[in-house]
Design an enzyme around this catalytic site. Structure first.
Site, PDB file in Angstrom:
ATOM      1  N   ARG A 167       0.818  -1.237   0.000  1.00 25.73           N
ATOM      2  CA  ARG A 167       0.000   0.000   0.000  1.00 25.73           C
ATOM      3  C   ARG A 167       0.844   1.275   0.000  1.00 25.73           C
ATOM      4  NH1 ARG A 167      -2.887  -3.111   3.863  1.00 25.73           N
ATOM      5  NH2 ARG A 167      -4.666  -4.125   2.879  1.00 25.73           N
TER       6      ARG A 167
ATOM      7  N   LYS B 280       2.106  11.286 -11.573  1.00 29.70           N
ATOM      8  CA  LYS B 280       1.191  10.412 -12.321  1.00 29.70           C
ATOM      9  C   LYS B 280       1.926   9.110 -12.600  1.00 29.70           C
ATOM     10  CE  LYS B 280      -2.083  13.340 -14.780  1.00 29.70           C
ATOM     11  NZ  LYS B 280      -2.536  13.827 -16.099  1.00 29.70           N
TER      12      LYS B 280
ATOM     13  N   GLU C  24       7.339  17.580 -25.598  1.00 28.21           N
ATOM     14  CA  GLU C  24       6.759  17.963 -24.294  1.00 28.21           C
ATOM     15  C   GLU C  24       7.295  19.324 -23.839  1.00 28.21           C
ATOM     16  OE1 GLU C  24       4.266  16.354 -23.059  1.00 28.21           O
ATOM     17  OE2 GLU C  24       4.502  14.177 -23.241  1.00 28.21           O
TER      18      GLU C  24
ATOM     19  N   LYS D  16       5.765  22.836 -14.902  1.00 20.91           N
ATOM     20  CA  LYS D  16       5.011  21.667 -14.430  1.00 20.91           C
ATOM     21  C   LYS D  16       4.787  21.753 -12.918  1.00 20.91           C
ATOM     22  CE  LYS D  16       3.898  16.967 -14.851  1.00 20.91           C
ATOM     23  NZ  LYS D  16       3.982  15.701 -15.553  1.00 20.91           N
TER      24      LYS D  16
ATOM     25  N   GLU E 215      -5.642  16.819 -10.873  1.00 18.71           N
ATOM     26  CA  GLU E 215      -6.325  17.167 -12.125  1.00 18.71           C
ATOM     27  C   GLU E 215      -7.826  17.355 -11.984  1.00 18.71           C
ATOM     28  OE1 GLU E 215      -4.436  15.465 -15.618  1.00 18.71           O
ATOM     29  OE2 GLU E 215      -6.342  15.479 -16.644  1.00 18.71           O
TER      30      GLU E 215
ATOM     31  N   ARG F  27      -4.685  21.153 -14.203  1.00 23.47           N
ATOM     32  CA  ARG F  27      -3.639  20.214 -14.641  1.00 23.47           C
ATOM     33  C   ARG F  27      -3.914  19.637 -16.036  1.00 23.47           C
ATOM     34  NH1 ARG F  27      -0.211  15.671 -11.231  1.00 23.47           N
ATOM     35  NH2 ARG F  27       0.940  14.918 -13.047  1.00 23.47           N
TER      36      ARG F  27
ATOM     37  N   ASN G  97      -2.147  18.275 -20.908  1.00 23.24           N
ATOM     38  CA  ASN G  97      -2.573  17.291 -21.902  1.00 23.24           C
ATOM     39  C   ASN G  97      -2.753  17.906 -23.289  1.00 23.24           C
ATOM     40  OD1 ASN G  97      -3.544  14.322 -21.608  1.00 23.24           O
ATOM     41  ND2 ASN G  97      -3.565  15.228 -19.564  1.00 23.24           N
TER      42      ASN G  97
ATOM     43  N   HIS H  35      -2.479  15.765 -26.361  1.00 25.87           N
ATOM     44  CA  HIS H  35      -2.501  14.355 -25.955  1.00 25.87           C
ATOM     45  C   HIS H  35      -3.778  13.623 -26.379  1.00 25.87           C
ATOM     46  CE1 HIS H  35       0.931  15.707 -23.695  1.00 25.87           C
ATOM     47  NE2 HIS H  35       1.112  14.546 -23.106  1.00 25.87           N
TER      48      HIS H  35
ATOM     49  N   HIS I 221      -2.692  10.419 -27.982  1.00 23.68           N
ATOM     50  CA  HIS I 221      -2.957   9.092 -27.394  1.00 23.68           C
ATOM     51  C   HIS I 221      -3.735   8.219 -28.373  1.00 23.68           C
ATOM     52  CE1 HIS I 221      -2.486  10.327 -22.855  1.00 23.68           C
ATOM     53  NE2 HIS I 221      -1.349  10.119 -23.454  1.00 23.68           N
TER      54      HIS I 221
ATOM     55  N   HIS J  43       5.584   8.214 -27.762  1.00 20.62           N
ATOM     56  CA  HIS J  43       4.619   9.094 -27.103  1.00 20.62           C
ATOM     57  C   HIS J  43       4.833  10.549 -27.538  1.00 20.62           C
ATOM     58  CE1 HIS J  43       2.032  10.748 -24.009  1.00 20.62           C
ATOM     59  NE2 HIS J  43       3.019  11.519 -23.603  1.00 20.62           N
TER      60      HIS J  43
HETATM   61  P1  NAD Z   1      10.779   5.321 -22.796  1.00 22.51           P
HETATM   62  O1  NAD Z   1      10.717   5.202 -21.356  1.00 22.51           O
HETATM   63  O2  NAD Z   1      10.256   4.192 -23.625  1.00 22.51           O
HETATM   64  O3  NAD Z   1      12.291   5.584 -23.212  1.00 22.51           O
HETATM   65  C1  NAD Z   1      12.595   5.757 -24.567  1.00 22.51           C
HETATM   66  C2  NAD Z   1      13.727   4.822 -25.038  1.00 22.51           C
HETATM   67  O4  NAD Z   1      14.964   5.375 -24.632  1.00 22.51           O
HETATM   68  C3  NAD Z   1      13.682   3.422 -24.457  1.00 22.51           C
HETATM   69  O5  NAD Z   1      14.103   2.498 -25.420  1.00 22.51           O
HETATM   70  C4  NAD Z   1      14.711   3.502 -23.319  1.00 22.51           C
HETATM   71  O6  NAD Z   1      15.247   2.248 -22.994  1.00 22.51           O
HETATM   72  C5  NAD Z   1      15.736   4.397 -23.929  1.00 22.51           C
HETATM   73  N1  NAD Z   1      16.565   5.144 -23.005  1.00 22.51           N
HETATM   74  C6  NAD Z   1      16.192   5.728 -21.853  1.00 22.51           C
HETATM   75  N2  NAD Z   1      17.185   6.478 -21.375  1.00 22.51           N
HETATM   76  C7  NAD Z   1      18.217   6.352 -22.223  1.00 22.51           C
HETATM   77  C8  NAD Z   1      19.514   6.908 -22.276  1.00 22.51           C
HETATM   78  N3  NAD Z   1      19.920   7.808 -21.391  1.00 22.51           N
HETATM   79  N4  NAD Z   1      20.320   6.545 -23.290  1.00 22.51           N
HETATM   80  C9  NAD Z   1      19.891   5.679 -24.244  1.00 22.51           C
HETATM   81  N5  NAD Z   1      18.666   5.153 -24.281  1.00 22.51           N
HETATM   82  C10 NAD Z   1      17.840   5.496 -23.267  1.00 22.51           C
HETATM   83  O7  NAD Z   1      10.020   6.614 -23.324  1.00 22.51           O
HETATM   84  P2  NAD Z   1       9.884   8.095 -22.737  1.00 22.51           P
HETATM   85  O8  NAD Z   1       9.694   8.947 -23.917  1.00 22.51           O
HETATM   86  O9  NAD Z   1      10.937   8.423 -21.777  1.00 22.51           O
HETATM   87  O10 NAD Z   1       8.519   8.040 -21.906  1.00 22.51           O
HETATM   88  C11 NAD Z   1       7.298   7.777 -22.528  1.00 22.51           C
HETATM   89  C12 NAD Z   1       6.337   7.266 -21.499  1.00 22.51           C
HETATM   90  O11 NAD Z   1       6.133   8.256 -20.511  1.00 22.51           O
HETATM   91  C13 NAD Z   1       4.974   6.920 -22.044  1.00 22.51           C
HETATM   92  O12 NAD Z   1       4.560   5.678 -21.537  1.00 22.51           O
HETATM   93  C14 NAD Z   1       4.076   8.030 -21.527  1.00 22.51           C
HETATM   94  O13 NAD Z   1       2.751   7.623 -21.350  1.00 22.51           O
HETATM   95  C15 NAD Z   1       4.741   8.365 -20.240  1.00 22.51           C
HETATM   96  N6  NAD Z   1       4.476   9.732 -19.774  1.00 22.51           N
HETATM   97  C16 NAD Z   1       4.072   9.886 -18.490  1.00 22.51           C
HETATM   98  C17 NAD Z   1       3.858  11.150 -17.991  1.00 22.51           C
HETATM   99  C18 NAD Z   1       3.497  11.333 -16.543  1.00 22.51           C
HETATM  100  O14 NAD Z   1       3.146  12.442 -16.152  1.00 22.51           O
HETATM  101  N7  NAD Z   1       3.610  10.307 -15.731  1.00 22.51           N
HETATM  102  C19 NAD Z   1       4.051  12.276 -18.804  1.00 22.51           C
HETATM  103  C20 NAD Z   1       4.466  12.080 -20.113  1.00 22.51           C
HETATM  104  C21 NAD Z   1       4.680  10.793 -20.597  1.00 22.51           C
HETATM  105  N1  GLY Z   2       1.828  14.725 -18.384  1.00 17.14           N
HETATM  106  C1  GLY Z   2       0.580  15.168 -17.931  1.00 17.14           C
HETATM  107  C2  GLY Z   2       0.510  15.382 -16.471  1.00 17.14           C
HETATM  108  O1  GLY Z   2       1.462  15.146 -15.761  1.00 17.14           O
HETATM  109  O2  GLY Z   2      -0.502  15.781 -15.971  1.00 17.14           O
END
Ligand code: NAD
Ligand code: GLY
Length: 397
Positions: A149, A171, A213, A255, A265, A269, A273, A276, A280, A293
């Site tokens: 938890r 998130k 972003e 942010k 949100e 917040r 998006n 998005h 999405h 993404h």
């Molecule tokens: P990702 O985590 O898939 O990373 C992208 C690629 O880069 C992967 O292949 C990873 O292994 C590689 N990688 C990571 N760091 C590296 C480095 N330093 N050197 C070489 N390769 C490296 O993608 P992302 O773009 O980082 O994140 C996308 C995800 O984030 C999505 O699932 C999206 O929904 C989520 N997201 C969440 C929020 C939130 O607020 N929580 C906001 C935006 C996006």
């Molecule tokens: N990336 C959208 C949020 O954090 O709300």
């Protein structure tokens, strides 16, 4: 303007004004942005040489065990350095490397984290470290929210996208075959460590995804930052450390300002998006992992700006300007042809939808003819389906 279009309601939750953008950064020296959430407040450390430095983690919770969750790509690059840096805080530090890819952001892969924790009798003080991009960060955060938890976790983002967005704000989620990030929780980390050195190993395409972003923050909150991004896009793509430091710092400031006012949100917040809703739909429609993404967000921003223009909130010149910037970042500006009906079906499943009515983040808080402020001030609203179909027809291959 379409006849059945209702003027957007005021976004709830904005209580403070954003500090002005200060572009000048003499170097990539370490800086801290704080996110103010009462007893869930934390710092975002931004700079070079942070990841492998024990001092970076001095304030992290101590415990018998820590688990570094990463993936098979990032582990060989950075896991050893992180383990060495945090070892003084724990009797045992383990590393779990998940398979790499958005297609693994699911329940089966999440279970690997629980298997590891339970298999090593990790207690409720165990600290999880998310080392990687947004996929690792979102999954590790969700595992931390659920294991016993709730156990503490630290974000160590290694992609540009994760440093400017996903590691900040709490998130956490996994995907479901019927929708992206649909199973998750709001759960804040203890600390975010954004080491700019890690961006040197990032593939070009991933760097561009992170720029999407960053661009997002301009039209929703700060057009001075948008001007700066336009002027410095070439240097950002060349990974100039001082420019990246400024971009990451300002993105995190914006942010933190948004999340500090509306953590869960209930209104404001949602502006994060922007792009998005369309993005999405592209990601899910093509199958997770086909478009990144950030690529979905880049193209989605062009589509959302086009919708804003068709509803009178911005002029054509702004849409053209945004399209040029998204293109200059190395991102797609035209969507794949999923069919308008499929786009609409996917967008109806978006988390912002209410009773099947799609809600869009638009640029401009109201039509210009009704006194709207244009770029820099967003709104969230529904839109006539006929207009959305026109936008899809004009923005899809
Ligand atoms: P990702 O985590 O898939 O990373 C992208 C690629 O880069 C992967 O292949 C990873 O292994 C590689 N990688 C990571 N760091 C590296 C480095 N330093 N050197 C070489 N390769 C490296 O993608 P992302 O773009 O980082 O994140 C996308 C995800 O984030 C999505 O699932 C999206 O929904 C989520 N997201 C969440 C929020 C939130 O607020 N929580 C906001 C935006 C996006
Ligand atoms: N990336 C959208 C949020 O954090 O709300």
């Amino acid at each position: 303007m379409a006849a059945q279009y209702a003027l957007p309601p005021k976004l709830q939750g904005m209580n403070a004004s954003l500090t002005p953008f200060v572009p000048g950064q003499p170097s990539a020296a370490a800086q801290t942005v704080s996110i103010d959430l009462g007893d869930r407040s934390y710092d975002i450390a931004i700079g070079t040489g942070l990841l492998g430095n024990s001092a970076t983690y001095a304030a992290c919770p101590k415990a018998a065990q820590a688990l570094v969750v990463t993936n098979t790509t990032v582990a060989p690059l950075y896991a050893k350095r992180l383990v060495q840096a945090i070892s003084p805080l724990y009797q045992q530090v383990q590393v779990l490397a998940l398979p790499d890819g958005e297609q693994y952001k699911d329940g089966a892969t999440l279970n690997l984290i629980y298997d590891q924790l339970l298999g090593s009798t990790a207690d409720r003080k165990t600290v999880l470290y998310a080392l990687g991009g947004g996929v690792v960060g979102d999954m590790t955060g969700f595992a931390a929210a659920c294991y016993m938890r709730g156990v503490p976790f630290v974000q160590v983002p290694t992609t540009l996208l994760a440093q400017v967005d996903s590691s900040v704000g709490g998130k956490t989620a996994i995907n479901h075959p019927l929708g992206k990030n649909m199973i998750g929780a709001f759960y804040q980390p203890q600390l975010v460590v954004a080491d700019l050195d890690t961006l040197n190993t990032l593939p070009e395409r991933e760097l561009s995804a992170g720029l999407a972003e960053i661009i997002k923050y301009g039209p929703i909150a700060d057009m001075a930052f948008f001007d700066w991004i336009e002027a410095n896009m070439a240097g950002l793509r060349a990974r100039d450390p001082a420019l990246l430091a400024t971009a990451v710092r300002r993105s995190c400031e914006i942010k933190a300002w948004v999340v500090g006012q509306d953590e869960k949100e209930s209104g404001l917040r949602a502006i994060l998006n922007f792009g998005h809703t369309f993005g999405h739909a592209i990601e899910a429609g093509l199958g997770y992992g086909e478009w990144l993404h950030g690529e979905g967000v880049g193209c989605g921003m062009v589509m959302a700006a086009t919708l804003s223009q068709r509803l009178g909130h911005v002029d054509e010149a702004f849409v053209a300007r945004l399209t040029r910037l998204v293109q200059a970042a190395g991102l797609p500006t035209v969507g794949p042809d999923l069919g308008a009906d499929r786009y609409l079906q996917l967008m109806r499943g978006d988390k912002k939808s209410e009773g099947g009515d799609i809600k869009f983040v638009l640029i401009g808080d109201a039509p210009l003819a009704s006194g709207g402020k244009g770029p820099g001030s967003p709104c969230m609203t529904g839109a006539p389906e006929s207009v959305v179909r026109e936008v899809l027809a004009s923005c899809v291959v």
